[in-house]
Scaffold this motif. Structure first.
Motif, short mmCIF file in Angstrom:
data_model
loop_
_atom_site.label_atom_id
_atom_site.label_comp_id
_atom_site.label_asym_id
_atom_site.label_seq_id
_atom_site.Cartn_x
_atom_site.Cartn_y
_atom_site.Cartn_z
N MET A 267 -11.27 -101.15 2.94
CA MET A 267 -9.95 -100.56 3.18
C MET A 267 -9.21 -100.16 1.91
SD MET A 267 -8.59 -100.02 6.19
CE MET A 267 -6.83 -100.38 6.12
N LYS A 268 -9.64 -100.63 0.76
CA LYS A 268 -8.81 -100.48 -0.44
C LYS A 268 -8.48 -99.02 -0.76
CE LYS A 268 -8.31 -101.81 -5.25
NZ LYS A 268 -8.83 -102.58 -6.39
N CYS A 269 -9.50 -98.14 -0.74
CA CYS A 269 -9.25 -96.74 -1.13
C CYS A 269 -8.26 -96.09 -0.17
CB CYS A 269 -10.55 -95.96 -1.17
SG CYS A 269 -11.38 -95.77 0.43
N LEU A 270 -8.38 -96.40 1.11
CA LEU A 270 -7.47 -95.80 2.08
C LEU A 270 -6.06 -96.38 1.94
CD1 LEU A 270 -8.57 -94.92 5.66
CD2 LEU A 270 -6.23 -95.60 5.21
N VAL A 271 -5.96 -97.67 1.66
CA VAL A 271 -4.66 -98.32 1.49
C VAL A 271 -3.92 -97.71 0.30
CG1 VAL A 271 -3.52 -100.46 0.83
CG2 VAL A 271 -5.27 -100.48 2.61
N VAL A 272 -4.61 -97.60 -0.83
CA VAL A 272 -3.99 -97.04 -2.04
C VAL A 272 -3.50 -95.62 -1.77
CG1 VAL A 272 -4.42 -96.31 -4.41
CG2 VAL A 272 -5.32 -98.50 -3.59
N TYR A 273 -4.32 -94.84 -1.09
CA TYR A 273 -3.93 -93.46 -0.80
C TYR A 273 -2.71 -93.42 0.13
CZ TYR A 273 -3.98 -88.80 1.23
OH TYR A 273 -3.61 -87.56 1.67
N TRP A 274 -2.76 -94.18 1.22
CA TRP A 274 -1.69 -94.12 2.23
C TRP A 274 -0.34 -94.57 1.64
CZ3 TRP A 274 -1.69 -91.69 6.72
CH2 TRP A 274 -0.69 -91.96 7.65
N VAL A 275 -0.39 -95.60 0.81
CA VAL A 275 0.85 -96.06 0.17
C VAL A 275 1.39 -94.97 -0.76
CG1 VAL A 275 1.79 -97.72 -1.49
CG2 VAL A 275 0.31 -98.51 0.36
N GLY A 276 0.49 -94.27 -1.44
CA GLY A 276 0.92 -93.23 -2.36
C GLY A 276 1.56 -92.03 -1.68
N VAL A 277 1.14 -91.73 -0.44
CA VAL A 277 1.67 -90.54 0.26
C VAL A 277 2.64 -90.93 1.38
CG1 VAL A 277 -0.39 -89.19 -0.26
CG2 VAL A 277 -0.26 -90.45 1.90
N SER A 278 3.07 -92.18 1.42
CA SER A 278 3.90 -92.65 2.53
C SER A 278 5.14 -91.78 2.74
CB SER A 278 4.32 -94.11 2.31
OG SER A 278 3.22 -94.97 2.45
#
Length: 430
Positions: A267-278
């Motif tokens: 999940m890490k790559c998706l979590v980092v991305y989603w937080v960045g574009v929230s």
């Protein structure tokens, strides 16, 4: 069934030289007038019984009446086998269940040609689930020479499973896949990784090559989402309804990917991305104004925040704080909208019965709230104070309920000096 050329007819009393008496424990008898030459040619059982070497062959009448004992349920199958001995070819196409019965009777009577025909038919015929269960109960008891019937039920080698998984994952995350194939790929991949009564079909925890290919697919999904977000102003002017559907499809793919990647501990790559574009996601959702898509975004955010809360993805405190601020604001406005629409659907008796209804998933909101509370409690005290101050001043303080975080913050703040007093003593000594 067509009689073999030159064979007499079963049941012909004028030419019969042997009677086969089928007997059951319940006392039922079935008498068939047969011919010793036909029986001996097609059945090892009858060849032995009618042989001069059989111990009772000299007893008067023993060669003219052969008794066969079988269960009541198998009686008709034994009759069928006796009739098949007279057939031009050992036809076994009676359906799966009947062929299983004929196979068991053929094995019992040593009719190898008939048994082989039954196996050929069962191996090639379509089965339903009930057929499969019956086959699994029956075939292993007959001997290893018949186990080729089970070939389609045996565990598959790991290499084809991995290949199918990767190909299906590409379809599941592609915008170009046929919708039916994409939906089936997502459903079956989720099933392959589900740990229920059986172990998951695939375990990839230590396969770096496969994980790298999965990351490439996820990266493609992230890039498409980024491209879509950046093009929203143009799309709104050109095809408002079309870009709403595209956004909903992308967010749905995100939601599914979260579910799968969490099972694979990726999940890490998706979590980092989603937080960045929230912030950009919330802005896009506000522009689209589609409640179904807002719900999908809430699902993704709940899974992302859960990954952060459980420590599956480690982010700096500032990132965690920013994520909480964005999604607390989103949740406090979205949940009332969903509840309002849900109650409207319940009260609208004159509405379209086939129209899609908004699903009020309480478990989703509880998961989102629980993740937010857990993340808040991991933040530095001053960051917690800012979030709680904003929450207490909001008119939507009912949801998400940060009472637990508020209570823990109060306790920690009050006892902080006493609990950390040893630090000042260490500093003085130093």
């Amino acid at each position: 069934m067509r009689r073999a050329a030159g064979w007499p007819k079963i049941g012909d009393l004028a030419t019969s030289d042997v009677v086969v008496r089928l007997r059951t424990p319940e006392g039922r008898d079935e008498w068939l007038y047969c011919h010793s030459g036909v029986l001996a040619a097609g059945s090892k059982y009858f060849a032995d019984r009618l042989s001069n070497d059989w111990p009772t062959c000299q007893i008067l009448g023993s060669r003219y009446c052969v008794e066969v004992y079988c269960q009541e349920l198998d009686l008709s199958s034994h009759v069928t086998v006796l009739r098949l001995l007279y057939a031009a070819e050992p036809c076994s196409r009676f359906g799966v269940r009947s062929s299983l019965g004929v196979l068991q009777a053929a094995v019992h009577l040593g009719c190898l040609q008939i048994a082989g025909a039954c196996v050929d038919y069962l191996e090639s015929a379509p089965w339903d689930e009930a057929d499969e269960e019956e086959i699994l109960r029956t075939i292993p008891c007959l001997g290893p020479q018949y186990e080729r019937v089970l070939a389609r039920l045996r565990p598959i080698d790991p290499a084809p499973v991995t290949s199918i998984f990767l190909s299906a994952f590409r379809h599941a995350t592609s915008m170009l896949s046929v919708p039916e194939l994409k939906s089936a790929a997502q459903e079956q991949l989720d099933y392959m990784l589900t740990e229920d009564d059986d172990a998951p079909l695939l375990l990839l925890h230590d396969d770096d090559i496969v994980k790298s290919q999965l990351n490439d697919c996820v990266t493609g999904l992230l890039n498409r989402f980024t491209g879509f977000i950046s093009s929203i102003p143009t799309k709104q002017k050109q095809t408002p309804s079309g870009h709403q559907q595209e956004l909903h499809s992308l967010v749905s793919d995100f939601s599914w990917a979260c579910q799968v990647l969490s099972k694979l501990e990726m999940m890490k790559c998706l979590v980092v991305y989603w937080v960045g574009v929230s912030s950009d996601v919330v802005e896009a959702i506000d522009a689209v104004d589609c409640l179904d898509t807002r719900l999908k975004v809430a699902e993704v955010s709940a899974k992302v925040l859960e990954a952060i809360a459980f420590g599956n993805a480690v982010l700096p405190a500032e990132k965690r704080r920013d994520a909480v601020n964005v999604w607390v604001a989103f949740a406090r406005t979205t949940k009332p909208l969903v509840e309002l629409q849900h109650h409207h659907d319940d009260d609208d008796d004159n509405g379209d019965a086939e129209a899609p209804k908004i699903n009020l998933d309480n478990e989703l909101w509880q998961s989102l709230e629980s993740a937010i509370v857990s993340i808040v409690l991991t933040l530095p005290s001053n960051m917690q104070a800012d979030i709680l101050s904003d929450w207490l001043q909001s008119k939507h303080a009912k949801y998400p309920d940060l009472t637990e975080a508020f209570e823990v913050w109060c306790y920690r703040s009050k006892v902080a000096r006493r609990r950390l007093s040893f630090l000042s003593q260490i500093n003085r000594v130093t």
